[in-house]
Design a protein around this motif. Structure first.
Motif, short mmCIF file in Angstrom:
data_model
loop_
_atom_site.label_atom_id
_atom_site.label_comp_id
_atom_site.label_asym_id
_atom_site.label_seq_id
_atom_site.Cartn_x
_atom_site.Cartn_y
_atom_site.Cartn_z
N PRO A 149 0.09 8.11 9.13
CA PRO A 149 1.52 8.42 9.22
C PRO A 149 2.31 7.80 8.07
CG PRO A 149 0.66 7.60 11.32
CD PRO A 149 -0.39 7.34 10.29
N VAL A 150 3.48 8.38 7.79
CA VAL A 150 4.34 7.87 6.73
C VAL A 150 4.74 6.43 7.00
CG1 VAL A 150 6.61 8.11 5.63
CG2 VAL A 150 5.20 10.13 6.04
N GLY A 151 5.02 6.10 8.26
CA GLY A 151 5.38 4.72 8.59
C GLY A 151 4.27 3.75 8.25
N THR A 152 3.03 4.17 8.43
CA THR A 152 1.88 3.31 8.09
C THR A 152 1.79 3.13 6.58
OG1 THR A 152 0.71 4.09 10.06
CG2 THR A 152 -0.60 3.00 8.37
N VAL A 153 2.12 4.18 5.82
CA VAL A 153 2.14 4.06 4.35
C VAL A 153 3.11 2.96 3.94
CG1 VAL A 153 2.78 5.21 2.19
CG2 VAL A 153 1.47 6.44 3.92
N ARG A 154 4.31 3.00 4.49
CA ARG A 154 5.31 2.00 4.13
C ARG A 154 4.82 0.60 4.48
NH1 ARG A 154 10.65 3.93 3.44
NH2 ARG A 154 11.42 1.93 4.19
N SER A 155 4.22 0.46 5.66
CA SER A 155 3.72 -0.84 6.09
C SER A 155 2.60 -1.34 5.18
CB SER A 155 3.22 -0.74 7.54
OG SER A 155 2.61 -1.93 7.95
N ARG A 156 1.68 -0.44 4.84
CA ARG A 156 0.55 -0.86 4.00
C ARG A 156 0.99 -1.19 2.58
NH1 ARG A 156 -4.53 3.03 5.94
NH2 ARG A 156 -4.59 2.21 8.10
N LEU A 157 1.98 -0.44 2.07
CA LEU A 157 2.50 -0.77 0.75
C LEU A 157 3.14 -2.15 0.75
CD1 LEU A 157 4.06 2.62 -0.40
CD2 LEU A 157 2.11 1.45 -1.43
N SER A 158 3.91 -2.44 1.79
CA SER A 158 4.56 -3.75 1.87
C SER A 158 3.51 -4.87 1.98
CB SER A 158 5.50 -3.78 3.08
OG SER A 158 6.14 -5.04 3.19
N GLN A 159 2.52 -4.68 2.85
CA GLN A 159 1.45 -5.68 2.99
C GLN A 159 0.67 -5.80 1.69
OE1 GLN A 159 -1.03 -5.31 6.58
NE2 GLN A 159 0.52 -3.91 7.38
N GLY A 160 0.38 -4.65 1.07
CA GLY A 160 -0.42 -4.66 -0.15
C GLY A 160 0.27 -5.38 -1.28
N ARG A 161 1.58 -5.17 -1.43
CA ARG A 161 2.30 -5.86 -2.49
C ARG A 161 2.31 -7.37 -2.27
NH1 ARG A 161 5.89 -0.96 -2.54
NH2 ARG A 161 6.89 -1.82 -0.69
N ALA A 162 2.48 -7.78 -1.02
CA ALA A 162 2.48 -9.22 -0.73
C ALA A 162 1.12 -9.83 -1.02
CB ALA A 162 2.88 -9.46 0.73
N LYS A 163 0.05 -9.15 -0.60
CA LYS A 163 -1.30 -9.67 -0.84
C LYS A 163 -1.66 -9.60 -2.32
CE LYS A 163 -3.22 -8.86 3.75
NZ LYS A 163 -3.50 -10.29 4.00
N LEU A 164 -1.13 -8.58 -3.02
CA LEU A 164 -1.40 -8.49 -4.45
C LEU A 164 -0.77 -9.66 -5.19
CD1 LEU A 164 -2.55 -6.89 -6.84
CD2 LEU A 164 -0.40 -5.63 -6.93
N ALA A 165 0.43 -10.06 -4.78
CA ALA A 165 1.07 -11.21 -5.42
C ALA A 165 0.20 -12.45 -5.26
CB ALA A 165 2.45 -11.43 -4.82
N ALA A 166 -0.33 -12.64 -4.04
CA ALA A 166 -1.20 -13.80 -3.81
C ALA A 166 -2.50 -13.68 -4.61
CB ALA A 166 -1.51 -13.92 -2.31
N SER A 167 -3.03 -12.46 -4.69
CA SER A 167 -4.27 -12.25 -5.44
C SER A 167 -4.07 -12.47 -6.93
CB SER A 167 -4.79 -10.83 -5.18
OG SER A 167 -6.00 -10.60 -5.87
N LEU A 168 -2.90 -12.06 -7.45
CA LEU A 168 -2.60 -12.30 -8.86
C LEU A 168 -2.59 -13.79 -9.17
CD1 LEU A 168 0.22 -9.65 -9.40
CD2 LEU A 168 -1.97 -9.72 -10.60
N ALA A 169 -1.98 -14.56 -8.27
CA ALA A 169 -1.95 -16.01 -8.48
C ALA A 169 -3.35 -16.60 -8.44
CB ALA A 169 -1.06 -16.66 -7.42
#
Length: 338
Positions: free
Chosen positions: A180-200
């Protein structure tokens, strides 16, 4: 008698730097931008922090308070990370960052307008071609190393949103991933947060050569299309793809190698051809975006474009394939073409 330093009259530009806060900020911004362009992650973080208030003010003016403004701020940070090498006036980086936020906010508004067809949605031209992000940005290898640390369910939406050219709206990502579109938004938000941690976490790690992978992937795509046109698609799959290859529609497996070969051979016999327009290549996920060229006597045989979304196994072979048409032809109810 002048109070300036020897050789520098009082009120000169040299002393003006010390008394003009705006000019001093430009100088400091320029120093940080050049450091970030040289690969210093801390400098980029300082830039984002210095201009966070102005960036957030732009987001709030377009979207109002809430999760959307937060999402746009995260999007802007990732865009800045990818494109810091494109800054031509380091002293004006604040305006550049605010422009990124403004375009991201407007893009989000377009994505969420229910009355507007999905086919009419486009990313702003400011962000440039994702191909340029991968090939020119000095930080590209580090970004992809961090992306590889994410789970497949978080990685796919992020790559589609930020690195493809035709599967970027929430609705398109939802269709490609079967969620669902709502799941896309949720996964993008989670993914960006985890990507920031992974970048560090991967700052000092050795990173692969993304440019080399993209070049090799383009060659692979063209060889695959050439094999199909010469009747050797099945042989190529047997040699290069996983024997456990599965064709997915959303999250459902609808077939394997035999179905892929039959579909491709049928399209080639009907006069359909494909042309590679863009490639994205990581260690575990590859995307080929194709234009579809239909025969003159059957111009609507297939939709005009298709994205091959390929998950790779540990040996680097295609293990799972999703085929998604960003702009489907009305009333077509056939298995997506190869």
């Amino acid at each position: 008698m002048s109070r300036g330093r020897p050789g520098h009259p009082a009120g000169s530009r040299a002393s003006g730097h010390l008394r003009d806060p705006a000019e001093a900020e430009r100088v400091e911004d320029a120093v940080l931008v050049r450091a970030a362009q040289a690969g210093e992650v801390t400098a980029l973080g300082l830039l984002l922090e210095r201009h966070r208030a102005g960036m957030r003010a732009v987001a709030l003016s377009i979207l109002g308070p809430g999760a959307d403004a937060d999402d746009v701020m995260q999007d802007a940070a990732l865009t800045a990370l990818r494109r810091i090498g494109d800054v031509r006036d380091p002293g004006a980086v604040g305006a550049w960052l605010r422009m990124i936020v403004r375009n991201a906010g407007r893009s989000l508004l377009r994505d969420t307008l229910a009355t507007r067809p999905v086919d009419d949605l486009h990313l702003p031209s400011l962000d440039g071609a994702p191909e340029q992000w991968l090939e020119r940005n000095a930080l590209r290898d580090w970004i992809w190393a961090a992306l590889e640390e994410l789970s497949p369910t978080l990685r796919m939406p992020l790559v589609l949103r930020h690195f493809t050219t035709g599967v970027t709206s929430y609705e398109q990502i939802a269709g490609a991933c079967g969620i669902p579109v709502g799941t896309v938004r949720s996964r993008l938000s989670q993914g960006r947060a985890k990507l920031a941690a992974s970048l560090a976490a991967t700052t000092d790690a050795a990173h692969g050569d993304v440019e080399r992978r993209v070049r090799a992937s383009r060659i692979e795509a063209r060889e695959t299309l050439s094999a199909a046109e010469s009747g050797h698609f099945g042989k190529l799959l047997a040699e290069r793809w996983s024997p456990e290859i599965g064709l997915l529609r959303g999250n459902d497996r609808v077939g394997g190698r035999d179905l892929l070969v039959r579909s491709m051979d049928g399209d080639i016999e009907a006069g359909v051809r494909q042309r590679l327009v863009h490639a994205v290549a990581g260690r575990s996920l590859v995307v080929w975006e194709m234009d579809i060229l239909n025969p003159a006597d059957d111009p609507e045989h297939c939709p005009p474009t298709v994205a091959w979304l390929m998950s790779l196994d540990g040996a680097g072979r295609v293990h799972r394939l999703r085929l998604f048409h960003p702009r489907p032809v009305q009333a077509i109810n056939l298995l997506p073409v190869m």
